[in-house]
Structure formats: structure tokens, C-alpha cells
Design a protein around this motif. Structure first.
Motif, PDB file in Angstrom:
ATOM      1  N   CYS B  83       0.998  -1.420  -0.149  1.00 21.93           N
ATOM      2  CA  CYS B  83       0.019  -0.225  -0.364  1.00 21.93           C
ATOM      3  C   CYS B  83       1.018   1.184   0.110  1.00 21.93           C
ATOM      4  O   CYS B  83       2.277   1.486   0.646  1.00 21.93           O
ATOM      5  N   CYS B  91     -10.004   3.781  -2.825  1.00 20.10           N
ATOM      6  CA  CYS B  91     -10.128   2.839  -2.389  1.00 20.10           C
ATOM      7  C   CYS B  91     -10.559   3.027  -1.101  1.00 20.10           C
ATOM      8  O   CYS B  91     -11.740   2.356   0.118  1.00 20.10           O
ATOM      9  N   CYS B  95     -15.953   2.863   0.319  1.00 28.37           N
ATOM     10  CA  CYS B  95     -16.049   1.960   0.986  1.00 28.37           C
ATOM     11  C   CYS B  95     -17.758   2.343   1.649  1.00 28.37           C
ATOM     12  O   CYS B  95     -17.785   3.472   1.742  1.00 28.37           O
ATOM     13  N   SER B 100     -13.359   1.370   5.700  1.00 22.44           N
ATOM     14  CA  SER B 100     -11.549   1.995   5.679  1.00 22.44           C
ATOM     15  C   SER B 100     -11.563   3.664   5.324  1.00 22.44           C
ATOM     16  O   SER B 100     -12.179   4.480   5.173  1.00 22.44           O
ATOM     17  N   CYS B 122     -12.926  -2.071  -1.950  1.00 22.35           N
ATOM     18  CA  CYS B 122     -12.029  -1.186  -2.381  1.00 22.35           C
ATOM     19  C   CYS B 122     -11.343  -2.040  -2.746  1.00 22.35           C
ATOM     20  O   CYS B 122     -10.128  -1.223  -3.309  1.00 22.35           O
ATOM     21  N   SER B 123     -10.527  -2.547  -3.058  1.00 24.21           N
ATOM     22  CA  SER B 123      -9.954  -3.769  -3.775  1.00 24.21           C
ATOM     23  C   SER B 123     -10.269  -3.735  -5.262  1.00 24.21           C
ATOM     24  O   SER B 123      -8.394  -3.569  -5.812  1.00 24.21           O
ATOM     25  N   TRP B 124     -10.642  -3.680  -5.537  1.00 23.63           N
ATOM     26  CA  TRP B 124     -11.095  -2.702  -6.915  1.00 23.63           C
ATOM     27  C   TRP B 124     -10.866  -1.269  -7.393  1.00 23.63           C
ATOM     28  O   TRP B 124     -10.010  -1.289  -8.475  1.00 23.63           O
ATOM     29  N   ALA B 125     -10.922  -0.900  -6.365  1.00 22.50           N
ATOM     30  CA  ALA B 125     -10.702   0.506  -6.258  1.00 22.50           C
ATOM     31  C   ALA B 125      -9.327   0.970  -6.598  1.00 22.50           C
ATOM     32  O   ALA B 125      -8.778   2.019  -6.592  1.00 22.50           O
ATOM     33  N   CYS B 126      -8.069   0.092  -6.009  1.00 18.17           N
ATOM     34  CA  CYS B 126      -7.237   0.248  -5.434  1.00 18.17           C
ATOM     35  C   CYS B 126      -6.417  -0.384  -6.979  1.00 18.17           C
ATOM     36  O   CYS B 126      -6.558  -1.413  -7.055  1.00 18.17           O
ATOM     37  N   ARG B 131      -4.970  -4.851  -2.017  1.00 24.40           N
ATOM     38  CA  ARG B 131      -5.649  -4.868  -0.601  1.00 24.40           C
ATOM     39  C   ARG B 131      -6.018  -6.458  -0.606  1.00 24.40           C
ATOM     40  O   ARG B 131      -6.133  -6.480  -2.003  1.00 24.40           O
ATOM     41  N   LYS B 142      -5.066  -5.054   5.061  1.00 23.23           N
ATOM     42  CA  LYS B 142      -4.487  -4.258   3.576  1.00 23.23           C
ATOM     43  C   LYS B 142      -2.937  -3.784   4.809  1.00 23.23           C
ATOM     44  O   LYS B 142      -3.157  -4.214   6.060  1.00 23.23           O
ATOM     45  N   TYR B 203      -4.155   9.004  -8.058  1.00 18.02           N
ATOM     46  CA  TYR B 203      -4.187   8.734  -6.713  1.00 18.02           C
ATOM     47  C   TYR B 203      -3.327   9.514  -6.391  1.00 18.02           C
ATOM     48  O   TYR B 203      -3.629   9.236  -4.309  1.00 18.02           O
TER      49      TYR B 203
END
Ligand code: SF4
Ligand code: SF4
Lengths: 315, 249
Positions: B83, B91, B95, B100, B122-126, B131, B142, B203
Motif C-alpha cells: 500500500c 479505496c 467504501c 476504510s 475497495c480492492s477493485w478501487a485500488c 488490498r 492491507k 491517487y
């Protein structure tokens, strides 16, 4: 992205359910639908089952379903939270509309207001669902302007196909509903073709070079993965659909979701009642099946930027 | 809270600086991370079927190896990935539960295991794959930047750095406040041209990677120096030459 069965079923079922409920509300208020309470029960019952079943299916993929209520707390930033809230709020007009039409057989002011509020909240809910995907920057195939319109049009299409089938089964018919479905099928086919053209002709901004920060050194290739086995990331984000299959599945979507319903609806409006019922029902089944395949492809063709760390040369 | 106020100028941004020049890809950081964190803030780091062929588990840190460039100029680059404690962490904003969050005081991004519903969004968004979902706990996990170590007053001062940093035998990992331009990590980033990963996604990761230094070619003197003959019997003292003959027999 891994096409989780529950998510595919959820988005297809709830899309069709909201489409059906929205059209029912609108057309009831316009006085186009048969006013019988039994018909109301069929239409609103099916719509509510689809919407609720979809919601339950989506909670089944949670790691902690018993805490699902917490998902309504972050509407300020999270589209998933907004979707959950919109879906819950939508039950209010649906319930008033349903009680008024089915249980009391009334079409007075409160019932009409609820009937008209139903499409509004249905559209908002479908919009939130689509925005969950559309706002994910790591997935090029989702984070683009083509995604939201497709979700809306497919909801209207599948809803209209279901309403049309129910109308025929009820012994009635509405040129308006058939027309809506025909237009949605034509529009859906065009939008999906445009989406696939976009996916085929554009590339994600991220590359193995930007992902590793090694752009200055030339081409970057994975030499050794960090582990010999699989992990969550590879299973969840690393789904790979063979190009050959994707082409075939796209064709299936165009035929099952759009071409067959379109042809059958035109046929149904010309055919005598009995064959027309069959045509309308098959059109609905084909449209739903095609939409399921469309959703599966929507996931299977989506490539997450994390795959760049695991050997993908483009995302 | 899922919504967060972007940190004001001058607030602390704790993070890592990873030196891709010196990283030897030994995986010690990943192993020590697992060791510390499996009993830390987000414990346990569950392993599924650990003794089988398809063992799979939660790790906060994964070390990849890439080949950069081509032909003679290509380089092997070992690449630890964890991370980056982004300043614009989608992420966090995706949520739905507020599980998160990004801490205002130091920028560390954490998951509250008591409120996470395991929706995995959130794991899709990172973008960075930082994550990992714990199938057994049903919640997302994470890197915590060893929040339970860096502030731990029971530890000697010099040990209050993330486990990956304290264990790295090549001194390739550095920890500090990247919000302070005078911190040692910030100066290192400025000197070595430290980079952000996938800046195009916006990001604004806090962690930085120091690119490998330019490759040296030749032996460094500029001339191709021939080696001195190591052993020339003709130049030896006759007595030694005799001794050598005896001994080589
Ligand atoms: S690296 Fe990923 S998990 Fe970490 S803060 Fe950035 S987006 Fe969030
Ligand atoms: S998995 Fe947990 S932390 Fe991640 S978005 Fe869902 S609720 Fe939030």
C-alpha cells in the motif's frame, strides 16, 4: 475481473425488476395498463421479486452479510452506499403503489403519486449501480462514458420485455410497451456496438512502465511473479477470457439480447393472439438470457490495472 | 469515516521510500511483514491450505521481479509492492461502510475489521493491488504501515519503523515523513528523482520508488586495462625457479 455469479445475477435481475416497476408506474399513471388488480399483482409481484432477489443475491457475496446494514452509512462518497439507500427508498413508493393498486384497487392521487415516484427512484438506483463501475479508475473498460447508458437501456429493455410478456399472458396487448421495447433493443444494440468499439480501439493510460515507475528504462516485462501459487488478487482481478470466446459471446449478446426480441416483438404485434403470446414470452426470456451474457462479458472483458504487476502488457 | 479532508500543506504523510537500485529481491521484507502483522493490528494474515500445492494467503507486501529495457542494456529490477497510503485513496471513498479510512494525523490508510462487510469494492478501487481479502475472516486486509510498531513505546526508539524497513538487509527500504520536505526520506526522493507509481490515475501515492542508478559499463577506468600476468617464471630468481620446478612435480 472475475465474473462472480451472484453479481451478474444481481445486476441483471435488479435491472429488469426496476425497469418493469418503472414502466408499470409510468404506464399505470397514464392509464395504459389493464386496471385489474390481478394484473397489478403479477406485474408488481414479479418486479418486487426480481429487485429483492437481486439485492439478496448481492449480499450473498459479502464476507460479512450480517453487517450489510452498515452499507447505508456513506452516501456522501460511496456509490455502493448510495445504491443501497436508493434501493431501500424505492420500496416506499413501490409499496404504496402496490397496496393502492393491488389491495385497494384504487387509482387516486396518492397512488398515482407513488406510481410516478417509482420510475424516479428506479432510475436513480440503476444509475447508482452503473456508477459503481463507471467510477473505478483502475478498470479502463468500466471507467468510461459508455457504461452508464448501457445499464439504463438494458434495464428499460428487459423491463419492457417482461411487461410486454405479462400483458400478452393477461390477454391484452399494448403497442406502446412493444414500441418501447423495440426502441430499447435497437438503442441497446447500437450502444453495445459503440462500447465494444471503444474497448477495442482504446487503451488504458496505465502500462507496466507506469505501474513500476521504470518508464525511463524502456520496455518492462515481468520476470518472476512474487509467488508460485495463486492469490486473491489474481483470482478476483485476473480473469481471462479468450479473445475467440469474447467475439463469440459478443455475437450471442447482439442476437439474444437485441436481435431476437426485436424480431419477435414485431412478429407478436402482427401475429394472432396465441402465437403472439409465445413470441412475447420467448422475446423476454431471450432478452434476459442475452443480458446475463452481456453482464458476464462486462466483467470478463474488464482488465484491472493490478494485472500489470502480474505479467499483463496492457490493461 | 469514508469521507476525509485532504491533508493541509505541512501535515505528516508517513510513507516508504523503496530503492529499486539496491533491492536484491530477497523477500525478507515480505516475510517479516507477514510475521509482525499476523499478530498485529489486522491479525491474522490467514493462510488457506498452507501445506498444500495450492496454498494461498493474505500478504501485505509482495516482491515482483521485472526486466526493464532490452538487450545489453536490460536490467533486472526487484520490485516490492505494498500500500502506498495514497493522498487521494479511492479505496477509502468507495467504501460503503466507513470501515476504510485515512488517518488525518499521519495519512495512514487502515481498515476497521469490526465494521468491514467484505464487499471487496475497495480492492477493485485500488490500482496497485494493495488490498487482499481474508476469506476466513470475511474482511479486507492491507498494509498498516505497522501502526502498532512505529508508535510502540515498549520498543527501543530505533525499532519504531515498519517491520519491512527494519529487516531489509540491503537497506533498500526507508520510512519517514514525506510531508516534510526536509526529512531524510524527502531529501532522498529529491536527490534520486523518486517516482510515483501510475501518476496518471491521480491517487497521489505517498510512497516513492527510487529508480535504479544508470548502469556502469566497463571496469570504470575508461581504458580496457589488461591484467598483469599473475605468474611469470622467466622473471623469477633462479633459486625460486628451481623450487617451483620441484614443487610442481
Ligand atoms: S495503495 Fe491502494 S489501498 Fe493503499 S491507499 Fe492507495 S488506493 Fe488505497
Ligand atoms: S471490503 Fe470492507 S473496507 Fe473494503 S469497501 Fe467493503 S466494507 Fe469497505
Amino acid at each position: 475481473m472475475h465474473p462472480a455469479f451472484s453479481v451478474i445475477v444481481f445486476t441483471t435481475a435488479s435491472g429488469a425488476g426496476y425497469g418493469l416497476l418503472a414502466l408499470a408506474g409510468l404506464l399505470f399513471a397514464l392509464g395504459v395498463l389493464p386496471p385489474q388488480r390481478g394484473f397489478g399483482l403479477c406485474v408488481l409481484g414479479l418486479g418486487t421479486i426480481l429487485v429483492t432477489g437481486g439485492l439478496l443475491a448481492s449480499t450473498s457475496h459479502l464476507g460479512r452479510p450480517e453487517r450489510a446494514w452498515r452499507a447505508i452509512t456513506q452516501v456522501r462518497t460511496s456509490w455502493l452506499s448510495r445504491e443501497a439507500v436508493a434501493a431501500l427508498l424505492a420500496y416506499i413508493p413501490i409499496a404504496i403503489f402496490g397496496i393502492g393498486w393491488v389491495m385497494l384497487g384504487r387509482a387516486d392521487r396518492p397512488v398515482l403519486i407513488a406510481a410516478l415516484a417509482t420510475p424516479v427512484l428506479a432510475v436513480v438506483t440503476v444509475h447508482c449501480t452503473a456508477m459503481i463501475y463507471r467510477s473505478l479508475k483502475p478498470v479502463h473498460q468500466w471507467c468510461n462514458g459508455h457504461v452508464v447508458p448501457v445499464y439504463h437501456v438494458l434495464a428499460v429493455l428487459t423491463g419492457a420485455l417482461l411487461l410486454n410478456a405479462l400483458l400478452h399472458l393477461w390477454g391484452g396487448q399494448s403497442q406502446l410497451v412493444a414500441l418501447i421495447a423495440i426502441l430499447a433493443a435497437a438503442l441497446g444494440a447500437a450502444l453495445k456496438a459503440r462500447y465494444w468499439r471503444f474497448v477495442d480501439t482504446t487503451r488504458a493510460a496505465s502500462t507496466p512502465e507506469t505501474a513500476t515507475g521504470l518508464s525511463g528504462m524502456g520496455k518492462v516485462r515481468l520476470l518472476e511473479p512474487p509467488h508460485t501459487g495463486s492469490n486473491y488478487l489474481m483470482r478476483e482481478m485476473g480473469f481471462h477470457v479468450a479473445r475467440r470466446h469474447a467475439v463469440k459471446l459478443r455475437r450471442i449478446v447482439q442476437i439474444a439480447a437485441f436481435a431476437i426480441p426485436l424480431a419477435l416483438l414485431i412478429l407478436a404485434s402482427l401475429a394472432p393472439p396465441i402465437p403472439a403470446v409465445f413470441a412475447a414470452v420467448i422475446a423476454a426470456v431471450s432478452g434476459l438470457a442475452g443480458t446475463l451474457v452481456e453482464r458476464r462479458l462486462f466483467f470478463a472483458e474488464a482488465k484491472h490495472s493490478v494485472t500489470l504487476y502480474y505479467g499483463a502488457d496492457a490493461a | 469515516m469514508t469521507s476525509y479532508t485532504p491533508p493541509a500543506e505541512g501535515t505528516r504523510k508517513l510513507g516508504l521510500v523503496i530503492d529499486l537500485d539496491t533491492c536484491v529481491g530477497c523477500h525478507a521484507c515480505a516475510v517479516n511483514c507477514k510475521e509482525w502483522n499476523t499478530s498485529g493490528h489486522s491479525a491474522p494474515l490467514t493462510d488457506l491450505a498452507p501445506y498444500s500445492r495450492d496454498a494461498s494467503g493474505v500478504w501485505f507486501n509482495r516482491v515482483h521481479a521485472f526486466e526493464a529495457g532490452s538487450g545489453e542494456d536490460s536490467r533486472t529490477v526487484h520490485f516490492p509492492r505494498s500500500c502506498l497510503h495514497c493522498e487521494e485513496p479511492a479505496c477509502v471513498s468507495v467504501c460503503p461502510t466507513g470501515a476504510s479510512y485515512k488517518r488525518a494525523e499521519d495519512g495512514i490508510v487502515l481498515v476497521n475489521a469490526d465494521t468491514c462487510i467484505g464487499c471487496k469494492l475497495c480492492s477493485w478501487a485500488c490500482p496497485y493491488g494493495a488490498r487482499e481479502f481474508d476469506e476466513e475472516d470475511g474482511v479486507m486486509k492491507k498494509c498498516t504501515l505497522c501502526v502498532d510498531k512505529i508508535y510502540n513505546e515498549n520498543l527501543p526508539e530505533e525499532d519504531r519503523v515498519p517491520a519491512c524497513v527494519s529487516t531489509c538487509p540491503a537497506n533498500a527500504r526507508h520510512f519517514g515523513d514525506l510531508g516534510d520536505p526536509d526529512s531524510s526520506v524527502s531529501r532522498m526522493v529529491a536527490e534520486r528523482g523518486g517516482v510515483e507509481l501510475m501518476p496518471e490515475l491521480g491517487y497521489k501515492p505517498v510512497n516513492r520508488y527510487l529508480p535504479p542508478r544508470p548502469k556502469k559499463t566497463g571496469c570504470g577506468s575508461g581504458k580496457s586495462a589488461a591484467l598483469e600476468p599473475a605468474f611469470d617464471p622467466a622473471a623469477m630468481h633462479p633459486a625460486l625457479r628451481w623450487l617451483d620446478r620441484i614443487l610442481t612435480r
